[in-house]
Enzyme design. Structure first.
Site, PDB file in Angstrom:
ATOM      1  N   SER A  47       0.831  -1.204   0.000  1.00 41.60           N
ATOM      2  CA  SER A  47       0.000   0.000   0.000  1.00 41.60           C
ATOM      3  C   SER A  47       0.862   1.250   0.000  1.00 41.60           C
ATOM      4  O   SER A  47       0.513   2.254  -0.631  1.00 41.60           O
ATOM      5  CB  SER A  47      -0.961   0.004   1.185  1.00 41.60           C
ATOM      6  OG  SER A  47      -0.256  -0.008   2.415  1.00 41.60           O
ATOM      7  N   GLU A  48       2.021   1.204   0.704  1.00 41.89           N
ATOM      8  CA  GLU A  48       2.946   2.335   0.688  1.00 41.89           C
ATOM      9  C   GLU A  48       4.386   1.861   0.863  1.00 41.89           C
ATOM     10  O   GLU A  48       4.653   0.837   1.507  1.00 41.89           O
ATOM     11  CB  GLU A  48       2.612   3.350   1.783  1.00 41.89           C
ATOM     12  CG  GLU A  48       1.526   4.334   1.408  1.00 41.89           C
ATOM     13  CD  GLU A  48       0.382   4.360   2.393  1.00 41.89           C
ATOM     14  OE1 GLU A  48      -0.617   5.033   2.111  1.00 41.89           O
ATOM     15  OE2 GLU A  48       0.465   3.689   3.437  1.00 41.89           O
ATOM     16  N   THR A  49       5.289   2.628   0.269  1.00 38.40           N
ATOM     17  CA  THR A  49       6.727   2.445   0.432  1.00 38.40           C
ATOM     18  C   THR A  49       7.320   3.782   0.843  1.00 38.40           C
ATOM     19  O   THR A  49       6.983   4.821   0.270  1.00 38.40           O
ATOM     20  CB  THR A  49       7.375   1.973  -0.885  1.00 38.40           C
ATOM     21  OG1 THR A  49       6.847   0.688  -1.238  1.00 38.40           O
ATOM     22  CG2 THR A  49       8.886   1.882  -0.754  1.00 38.40           C
TER      23      THR A  49
END
Length: 304
Positions: A47-49
């Site tokens: 979903s996020e990095t």
């Protein structure tokens, strides 16, 4: 792109591996341009990095840029918590506790690290207090887009509302756990009325209720991101920050400090716990903080 950049994978807002919200943290991201960061985030497909860069102000801990697989975020909660704990674990002298500042696109984010329940716990000051935004869509249409009937929307005096603390969410109160469990977003119906949060995506759905699975939780929540396909997020700090506005609006807490534990991710098999603290002064929200644990589950080196 220079090969040999170290990365970690953390599960955030949990102390149990393979629960919570997974996050990739790329260490030593200096030299990466926006296109390269976006490509790496798409490769991880989480979903996020988070990408760690040298701070612009040397008194700060780091500059952090946050990407979904499709676009860059101005701010996000679980990348802030996970990156803060990763940097703390990497600190020289193994100094695991402390207070420092991260530079994010939204601005400066003050973080505090402490040991809690035999693990590292990170808390950050919400950099932008929640603001209620106009929402013209009919609550019944919003409920229908989530597969809910009118009788399943709302509890007590809580009503559908739109809030943003940097990232906007349509907060949808539901009557009970049964209603929360049946939520399924119809993307075509949702995008017709949802305000856009960027050129790429519309505001997400934050479904919440007072009935909880864990008796120590204050609220049960689900967060659905629209898209083709849409997907569910197991723990969302930026949504909890926005939700502080709904708590103030509908629960009207008294002056002082208040603490709420929010459970999320249960329906998708990745249970998470988010701590939301708010300070109220003169009947208004004066400050808010988001906190949680994170546990490292993998590490490696980017060779591309």
């Amino acid at each position: 792109m220079r090969a040999g950049r170290k990365y970690f994978i953390y599960d955030v807002f949990t102390q149990r591996p393979l629960d919570g919200n997974p996050l990739a943290v790329v260490i030593d991201s200096e030299g990466l341009d926006t296109a390269a960061m976006q490509a790496i985030a798409r490769e991880f497909n989480l979903s996020e990095t988070a990408f760690v860069l040298p701070p612009k102000n040397p008194t700060h801990k780091a500059c952090v840029r946050i990407f979904t697989p499709d676009y860059e975020m101005p701010f996000a909660g679980h990348p802030t918590v996970g990156t803060a704990i990763a940097l703390s674990e990497m600190a020289e002298g193994n100094d695991l506790a402390g207070i420092f500042v991260l530079e994010e696109n939204i601005g400066l984010v003050r973080c505090a690290i402490d040991k809690l329940n035999n693990g590292l716990f990170a808390e950050f000051d919400v950099p932008q207090l929640p603001e209620q935004l106009p929402l013209s869509a009919d609550p019944e249409a919003i409920g229908a887009a989530l597969g809910l009937g009118p009788h399943e929307i709302g509890f007590e005096n809580h009503r559908v509302s739109l809030w943003s603390a940097g990232v906007p969410y349509i907060a949808v109160p539901v009557a009970d756990l049964k209603a929360a469990a049946k939520v399924k977003l119809n993307n075509d119906a949702w995008v017709e009325f949802s305000p856009r949060k960027s050129e790429f995506a519309v505001a997400s759905a934050y479904v919440y209720g007072r009935e909880t699975v864990d008796h120590t939780s204050s609220f049960h929540a689900r967060m659905i991101v629209p898209g083709n396909p849409s997907y569910e997020d197991p723990a969302t700090g930026s949504a909890a920050a926005a939700f502080a506005g709904a708590i103030m609006r509908f629960d009207q807490p008294t002056d002082g400090s208040h603490r709420f534990w929010i459970e999320q991710g249960i329906e998708m098999g990745r249970p998470s716990r988010i701590r939301l603290e708010i300070d109220v002064a003169g009947g208004k929200l004066a400050a808010a903080r988001i906190g949680g644990h994170a546990v490292r589950v993998a590490e490696g080196v980017l060779l591309a």
